[in-house]
Each structure stands twice: as structure tokens, then as C-alpha cells.
Motif scaffolding. Structure first.
Motif, PDB file in Angstrom:
ATOM      1  N   VAL A 103       0.842  -1.193   0.000  1.00 38.63           N
ATOM      2  CA  VAL A 103       0.000   0.000   0.000  1.00 38.63           C
ATOM      3  C   VAL A 103       0.882   1.250   0.000  1.00 38.63           C
ATOM      4  N   GLU A 104       1.909   1.266   0.828  1.00 34.94           N
ATOM      5  CA  GLU A 104       2.817   2.414   0.877  1.00 34.94           C
ATOM      6  C   GLU A 104       3.530   2.595  -0.461  1.00 34.94           C
ATOM      7  N   TRP A 105       4.005   1.497  -1.046  1.00 35.91           N
ATOM      8  CA  TRP A 105       4.696   1.557  -2.333  1.00 35.91           C
ATOM      9  C   TRP A 105       3.786   2.118  -3.426  1.00 35.91           C
ATOM     10  N   ALA A 106       2.526   1.730  -3.430  1.00 35.05           N
ATOM     11  CA  ALA A 106       1.600   2.130  -4.489  1.00 35.05           C
ATOM     12  C   ALA A 106       1.300   3.630  -4.478  1.00 35.05           C
ATOM     13  N   GLN A 107       1.385   4.263  -3.328  1.00 34.44           N
ATOM     14  CA  GLN A 107       1.158   5.706  -3.195  1.00 34.44           C
ATOM     15  C   GLN A 107      -0.127   6.158  -3.899  1.00 34.44           C
ATOM     16  N   GLY A 108      -1.203   5.418  -3.680  1.00 39.88           N
ATOM     17  CA  GLY A 108      -2.490   5.796  -4.243  1.00 39.88           C
ATOM     18  C   GLY A 108      -2.741   5.316  -5.663  1.00 39.88           C
ATOM     19  N   ARG A 109      -1.714   4.732  -6.309  1.00 39.87           N
ATOM     20  CA  ARG A 109      -1.925   4.216  -7.662  1.00 39.87           C
ATOM     21  C   ARG A 109      -2.833   2.997  -7.618  1.00 39.87           C
ATOM     22  N   ARG A 110      -3.518   2.761  -8.693  1.00 43.37           N
ATOM     23  CA  ARG A 110      -4.402   1.608  -8.827  1.00 43.37           C
ATOM     24  C   ARG A 110      -3.549   0.357  -9.032  1.00 43.37           C
ATOM     25  N   PHE A 111      -3.884  -0.733  -8.311  1.00 39.47           N
ATOM     26  CA  PHE A 111      -3.154  -1.978  -8.521  1.00 39.47           C
ATOM     27  C   PHE A 111      -4.008  -3.190  -8.208  1.00 39.47           C
ATOM     28  N   PHE A 112      -3.647  -4.278  -8.841  1.00 40.41           N
ATOM     29  CA  PHE A 112      -4.261  -5.591  -8.651  1.00 40.41           C
ATOM     30  C   PHE A 112      -3.148  -6.499  -8.157  1.00 40.41           C
ATOM     31  N   TRP A 113      -3.384  -7.208  -7.050  1.00 42.82           N
ATOM     32  CA  TRP A 113      -2.317  -7.969  -6.406  1.00 42.82           C
ATOM     33  C   TRP A 113      -2.723  -9.424  -6.259  1.00 42.82           C
ATOM     34  N   LEU A 114      -1.955 -10.303  -6.894  1.00 44.13           N
ATOM     35  CA  LEU A 114      -2.131 -11.749  -6.768  1.00 44.13           C
ATOM     36  C   LEU A 114      -1.121 -12.265  -5.758  1.00 44.13           C
ATOM     37  N   ASP A 115      -1.573 -12.981  -4.725  1.00 47.95           N
ATOM     38  CA  ASP A 115      -0.627 -13.524  -3.744  1.00 47.95           C
ATOM     39  C   ASP A 115      -1.277 -14.682  -3.009  1.00 47.95           C
ATOM     40  N   ASP A 116      -0.464 -15.696  -2.696  1.00 50.34           N
ATOM     41  CA  ASP A 116      -0.998 -16.875  -2.014  1.00 50.34           C
ATOM     42  C   ASP A 116      -1.059 -16.720  -0.496  1.00 50.34           C
ATOM     43  N   GLU A 117      -0.738 -15.541   0.016  1.00 46.09           N
ATOM     44  CA  GLU A 117      -0.840 -15.339   1.459  1.00 46.09           C
ATOM     45  C   GLU A 117      -1.843 -14.251   1.841  1.00 46.09           C
ATOM     46  N   LEU A 118      -2.552 -13.721   0.859  1.00 51.13           N
ATOM     47  CA  LEU A 118      -3.583 -12.727   1.174  1.00 51.13           C
ATOM     48  C   LEU A 118      -4.779 -13.419   1.815  1.00 51.13           C
ATOM     49  N   ARG A 119      -5.358 -12.728   2.802  1.00 53.28           N
ATOM     50  CA  ARG A 119      -6.559 -13.226   3.471  1.00 53.28           C
ATOM     51  C   ARG A 119      -7.617 -12.136   3.448  1.00 53.28           C
ATOM     52  N   ARG A 120      -8.794 -12.447   3.955  1.00 50.50           N
ATOM     53  CA  ARG A 120      -9.888 -11.468   3.953  1.00 50.50           C
ATOM     54  C   ARG A 120      -9.504 -10.176   4.665  1.00 50.50           C
ATOM     55  N   ILE A 121      -8.768 -10.305   5.774  1.00 53.22           N
ATOM     56  CA  ILE A 121      -8.383  -9.099   6.506  1.00 53.22           C
ATOM     57  C   ILE A 121      -7.511  -8.196   5.640  1.00 53.22           C
ATOM     58  N   ASP A 122      -6.676  -8.799   4.798  1.00 49.19           N
ATOM     59  CA  ASP A 122      -5.836  -8.010   3.896  1.00 49.19           C
ATOM     60  C   ASP A 122      -6.692  -7.321   2.833  1.00 49.19           C
TER      61      ASP A 122
END
Length: 159
Positions: A103-122
Motif C-alpha cells: 500500500v505504501e509503495w503504491a502511493q495511491g496508484r491503482r493496482f491488482f495484487w495476486l498472492d498466495d498469502e492474502l486473506r480477507r483481513i488483507d
């Protein structure tokens, strides 16, 4: 990299097992499917997206993984060292440790993130702190599937 998948199922699905050296004398087992690389490259081209690596492998992903998937060299999101727990505490609760950094890296830019450790809280955290983003949890036993890429297309085209 469907690291928790069954070898016979992965091979049947087009994955190949490779050993990737990390530069410190350790080799990691990685499952890659070149068809996925082609589908990701097509999605980036058709949707006008820029791919990036968000991995502790850093530039090693460009050296070892991108060429095997047929992907160009990608920008690498700078990450701090992974905490022992694999989680980062926030007022929302225990997040995947990469989430606040992405989130900090994106600095408000739009992004789509695929990851095998993301959960609902994320996903909820992304919704509050990076509303122009979408986190897509990937099943670690199958890797990125057609449904994950379909979700990417829907998200971009519905914007």
C-alpha cells in the motif's frame, strides 16, 4: 508457484519443477507453468497494465523466474525483511506482512495484487487504505488460475 500442490497434479496441469538458487547456496523448489506467463503477458498488454514483482526474491525473480515464464523484466517492490510470524500488526488486526508495504509503495496508484498469502483481513485493509486496488488471494496448491485472471479482467474493465 503452487508450493503446496501435489506434484502429479501440477505436472498434469502443465507445471514444471525447477530448482532456483538464491545466491547464498540455498536452492528453492519452484513450480512454474510457462502458459501462465503467456496469459499474464497477454493480460498486461490487453489491459494496459504494468506488472511488478512483490517478492522477497527481489531481483532474483527477474533473473530466474521472468525468463522461464516469458515475462519481461519487471519492477520489484522493495520489501523489508519478512518477520518471523509472517504477519504485521495494524489496528485492523494481523495482516500479511507485505500488505502495508505494498500500500505504501503504491502511493495511491491503482493496482491488482495476486498472492498466495492474502486473506480477507488483507482485502479489507486494501479496501480502506488503497481503495483503487484489488487483492486476489491465490490458492497455494494450484497457483494462479484462469478464474484469478478473469477477476483481473472484470476489475479493470468494470472501472
Amino acid at each position: 508457484n503452487p508450493w503446496s500442490g501435489k506434484a502429479w497434479k501440477l505436472r498434469r496441469s502443465g507445471f514444471t519443477e525447477i530448482e532456483v538458487p538464491d545466491g547464498t547456496g540455498v536452492d528453492y523448489r519452484v513450480w512454474l507453468n510457462p502458459e501462465l506467463g503467456a496469459r499474464l503477458a497477454t493480460a498486461m498488454d490487453e489491459l494496459g497494465l504494468r506488472g511488478v514483482w512483490c517478492t522477497t526474491w527481489g531481483e532474483l525473480a527477474n533473473a530466474e523466474i521472468s525468463p522461464r515464464l516469458g515475462l519481461p523484466r519487471l519492477e520489484v517492490v522493495p520489501l523489508t525483511r519478512r518477520p518471523e510470524s509472517g504477519r504485521a500488526f495494524s489496528k485492523e488486526g494481523w495482516l500479511f506482512w507485505k500488505t502495508p508495504q505494498v500500500v505504501e509503495w503504491a502511493q495511491g496508484r491503482r493496482f491488482f495484487w495476486l498472492d498466495d498469502e492474502l486473506r480477507r483481513i488483507d482485502e479489507r485493509y486494501l479496501g480502506r487504505h488503497a481503495p483503487n486496488s484489488l487483492g486476489c488471494p491465490v490458492n497455494p496448491s494450484t497457483g494462479v488460475r484462469a478464474a484469478d485472471l478473469a477477476r483481473l479482467y472484470r476489475w479493470v474493465l468494470d472501472a
